[in-house]
Write an enzyme that holds these catalytic residues in place. Sequence first.
Site: not given
Length: 303
Positions: A25, A162, A214
């Site tokens: 991430e 997100n 995302d």
Amino acid sequence: MPNVLTPDIIRVTTPQTNIRCGVGESPIWIAHEAAWYWVDITAKTIWRLDARSGAVSSWSTAEMIGCMAPQASGGFIAGMESGVFHLNVVAGGIVDAQHLAAPATSAMGMRFNDGRCDRQGRFWSGTMLIDMSVPRAAGHLYRYTKEQGISAPFISNLFVQNGLAWSPDGRTMYLSDSHPNSQLIWAFDYDTNSGTPHNQRLFVDMKTMDGRPDGAAIDIEGCYWICANDAGLVLRFTPEGKLDRQIAVPMKKPTMCCFGGDKLDTLMVASIAAGQAADDEWAGATILLNPGVQGYAETAFAG
């Protein structure tokens, strides 16, 4: 139909083929270092790739890091399990972590997830239940500044916060919820003086598309790039919410993208290995590709 780019016509590389992030991430480009950073949430690890030499470094942290953003005074600001931290990475794989704040609504079993700074250098991040299998919208979106500390929740009832990003002029804020029970992207009018979002509206409903929304990034044309988790795609939406481009990536579960490189025309895309086949060499990889457009550098935290 959107313009579809496939891996045979884009530059797809993996910095280190032996690095498989459980949950990769928060990629970041640090221009003065000519280096990429990203995190592996579940491994509690910060990774760094020197773009010129190809050298890779890593640091371990005591808590899971959901997101990081550069800090103007040096180091990083990060959303972790127990709150917002200032992080300095030093020699020997050591991370100097200073706890800055925790939300008043924090609870066990939660952590910060996606986050970045607005165009004025305020840090934003949201919380989520660590166990995504629990279908409870317990997450909140917060703002942190050095002067005011951590805010009360601005947005609540989020499953998996997100997709934070800001338009080039900073006047539109984007936010997504990745959970299968949501799969929505919203846009907000954003007051750049007060750092306040308002006029929440639906930007894209991804339940009608492949993948779940995302992490995201913005290009110089004001378009919103978002990783379509579970679909192996990175999607570009115009400011009007029209899908006009998609890039097929070799990882089924891309998580977040970030523009960087000397000309800000390279896109780093992180991904998830957790739950993927052990022989899938791309699962958990972090790749670099050429999307055909320049993006914006991440704004540093003003503190």
